[in-house]
Write a protein that holds these residues in place. Structure first.
Motif, mmCIF file in Angstrom:
data_model
loop_
_atom_site.group_PDB
_atom_site.id
_atom_site.type_symbol
_atom_site.label_atom_id
_atom_site.label_comp_id
_atom_site.label_asym_id
_atom_site.label_seq_id
_atom_site.Cartn_x
_atom_site.Cartn_y
_atom_site.Cartn_z
ATOM 1 N N UNK A 1 0.813 -1.219 0.000
ATOM 2 C CA UNK A 1 0.000 0.000 0.000
ATOM 3 C C UNK A 1 0.847 1.270 0.000
ATOM 4 N N UNK A 2 2.114 1.145 0.391
ATOM 5 C CA UNK A 2 3.000 2.315 0.416
ATOM 6 C C UNK A 2 3.061 3.000 -0.941
ATOM 7 N N UNK A 3 3.045 2.198 -2.008
ATOM 8 C CA UNK A 3 3.156 2.750 -3.351
ATOM 9 C C UNK A 3 1.951 3.610 -3.728
ATOM 10 N N UNK A 4 0.816 3.394 -3.084
ATOM 11 C CA UNK A 4 -0.398 4.117 -3.447
ATOM 12 C C UNK A 4 -0.367 5.573 -3.010
ATOM 13 N N UNK A 5 0.261 5.844 -1.848
ATOM 14 C CA UNK A 5 0.208 7.202 -1.324
ATOM 15 C C UNK A 5 1.565 7.914 -1.238
ATOM 16 N N UNK A 6 2.666 7.156 -1.200
ATOM 17 C CA UNK A 6 3.963 7.800 -0.994
ATOM 18 C C UNK A 6 4.419 8.705 -2.152
ATOM 19 N N UNK A 7 4.090 8.407 -3.433
ATOM 20 C CA UNK A 7 4.516 9.334 -4.493
ATOM 21 C C UNK A 7 3.972 10.753 -4.323
ATOM 22 N N UNK A 8 2.859 10.892 -3.591
ATOM 23 C CA UNK A 8 2.294 12.222 -3.357
ATOM 24 C C UNK A 8 3.187 13.074 -2.462
ATOM 25 N N UNK A 9 4.203 12.451 -1.845
ATOM 26 C CA UNK A 9 5.121 13.173 -0.960
ATOM 27 C C UNK A 9 6.263 13.816 -1.736
ATOM 28 N N UNK A 10 6.312 13.584 -3.052
ATOM 29 C CA UNK A 10 7.377 14.125 -3.884
ATOM 30 C C UNK A 10 7.048 15.527 -4.394
ATOM 31 N N UNK A 11 8.092 16.291 -4.668
ATOM 32 C CA UNK A 11 7.922 17.613 -5.267
ATOM 33 C C UNK A 11 7.461 17.444 -6.714
ATOM 34 N N UNK A 12 6.439 18.147 -7.097
ATOM 35 C CA UNK A 12 5.876 18.024 -8.448
ATOM 36 C C UNK A 12 6.635 18.888 -9.456
ATOM 37 N N UNK A 13 6.791 18.352 -10.652
ATOM 38 C CA UNK A 13 7.384 19.054 -11.784
ATOM 39 C C UNK A 13 8.784 19.597 -11.476
ATOM 40 N N UNK A 14 9.543 18.805 -10.750
ATOM 41 C CA UNK A 14 10.909 19.234 -10.399
ATOM 42 C C UNK A 14 11.932 18.136 -10.668
ATOM 43 N N UNK A 15 11.496 17.070 -11.343
ATOM 44 C CA UNK A 15 12.393 15.950 -11.594
ATOM 45 C C UNK A 15 12.434 14.937 -10.467
ATOM 46 N N UNK A 16 11.555 15.052 -9.482
ATOM 47 C CA UNK A 16 11.525 14.125 -8.352
ATOM 48 C C UNK A 16 11.174 12.714 -8.823
ATOM 49 N N UNK A 17 11.754 11.717 -8.155
ATOM 50 C CA UNK A 17 11.634 10.330 -8.616
ATOM 51 C C UNK A 17 11.253 9.377 -7.493
ATOM 52 N N UNK A 18 10.328 8.473 -7.802
ATOM 53 C CA UNK A 18 9.955 7.379 -6.905
ATOM 54 C C UNK A 18 10.502 6.084 -7.509
#
Length: 367
Positions: free
Chosen positions: A226-243
């Motif tokens: 379930x971690x994959x469902x919500x953790x990407x939302x913790x990344x900076x958007x449109x800045x090259x952030x990677x999961x």
């Protein structure tokens, strides 16, 4: 693969001879993810080992487990120039080859590297597999390196395991800010390794705890689910952030659907997820363990400079291999479990030490 060797009535028979490979006398070996013939990943690995299906059913047994190795070179192939007999080396062999829990291991020359002189074989054997897995995820797939990592915010799930403990040290060596997610009883360990923030997943909703922190530039997921469902939302958007996740359905798909359909399904899955997340302004990637002597050379430099330390939880003798796997089966690893394959020697009393004592000892050893 220099040769496979069998002894019959004190006579040595060389059964195979390959010019670009090396035979290693095993000093220490370690394993963390055994794949049995009828178990997880069997279909994919069998297809690699025997693509023409020349072997009869179950002919793979006996199957040697183990991925890491630290030992001394016994012989080299004719085309091997970078290594010589007597060199102390370490390596992690690919999963489609026979493993390392044995007296001898045959490895390709591009899979091994000179062992850091500051490490014992026990310490060295704890690093190659997890080190190369973390290196693949963060450097080769994630694009992080010593030139672009400074100041970046890194989130690591499963931070107290073998890959996690190495990843923390790697990111700190490159100047990153690390947030580690683990249980409270591992917090002291990950802080010693350099973690700036520690989140206890048992103390409440992890997602809510992490949302209180600034957004991240990179996430390494050793947990999945379930971690994959919500953790990407913790990344900076449109800045090259990677999961990047190490928990993928590839082997399960191949086991369930067969090689062709399994690979097709896997391609559709990764493609769909990558596009979905790209539309949200972040990069989504899968990563896998990749054997590489060249990458081990880079890791060895970090070890020699004191930026990477081995984290050994427990050492078992060669005769205690079943006990070692039973321990691994229980989960909740703190660093690595090592198996000593040295005959005629007693394992040091280190295996009776606590993990904290071991890590303290390793820090002094590498100071």
């Amino acid at each position: 693969m220099i040769f496979l060797e069998r002894s019959v009535h004190n006579a040595t028979l060389h059964l195979a001879h390959w010019c670009s490979s090396i035979k290693i006398i095993i000093d220490i070996s370690y394993s963390v993810k055994p794949c049995f013939v009828d178990g997880y990943g069997a279909a994919a690995l069998n297809a690699k080992r025997d693509p023409l299906k020349l072997k009869s059913a179950r002919s793979e047994f006996p199957l040697t487990l183990g991925r890491d190795v630290s030992g001394v070179i016994m012989e080299c192939g004719l085309n091997v120039s970078y290594f010589k007999p007597g060199d102390e080396v370490w390596a992690a062999v690919p999963p489609w080859k026979q493993g390392t829990i044995s007296e001898f291991v045959v490895a390709s020359g591009n899979e091994i590297s000179h062992k850091p002189k500051c490490l014992s074989h026990i310490e060295a054997a704890s690093i190659p597999y997890v080190g190369l897995t973390a290196w693949s995820a963060m450097n080769q797939i994630g694009g992080l390196n010593q030139d672009n990592c400074s100041g970046k915010r890194i989130l690591i799930f499963g931070a107290s395991g073998g890959v996690g403990t190495f990843a923390i040290q790697l990111m700190k060596a490159w100047g990153g800010h690390v947030t580690a997610v683990c249980s409270q009883d591992s917090s002291t360990l990950v802080k010693k390794l350099g973690a700036d923030d520690v989140i206890d997943y048992k103390s409440g909703d992890v997602a809510e705890q992490l949302k209180m922190l600034p957004l991240f530039d990179f996430i390494l997921d050793n947990v999945g689910g379930s971690t994959e469902k919500w953790s990407p939302d913790l990344l900076k958007k449109w800045s090259g952030a990677t999961y990047v996740t190490l928990v993928t359905p590839f082997l399960l798909n191949v086991d369930r659907l067969g090689v062709a359909d399994g690979m097709l399904q896997t391609g559709v899955t990764i493609g769909t997820k990558a596009v979905k997340h790209l539309c949200k302004g972040i990069h989504y990637r899968w990563a896998f363990f990749t054997p590489s002597g060249q990458s081990l050379d880079e890791i060895a430099k970090l070890v020699e400079s004191g930026k990477i330390h081995p984290v050994v939880q427990q050492v078992f003798s060669f005769s205690e291999v079943p006990k070692a796997f039973l321990k691994l089966e229980g989960g909740h690893a703190r660093g690595k479990t090592v198996i000593s394959a040295i005959h005629g020697r007693k394992i040091k009393d280190r295996r009776q030490q606590s993990l904290g004592d071991l890590f303290t000892t390793d820090l002094k050893h590498n100071a």
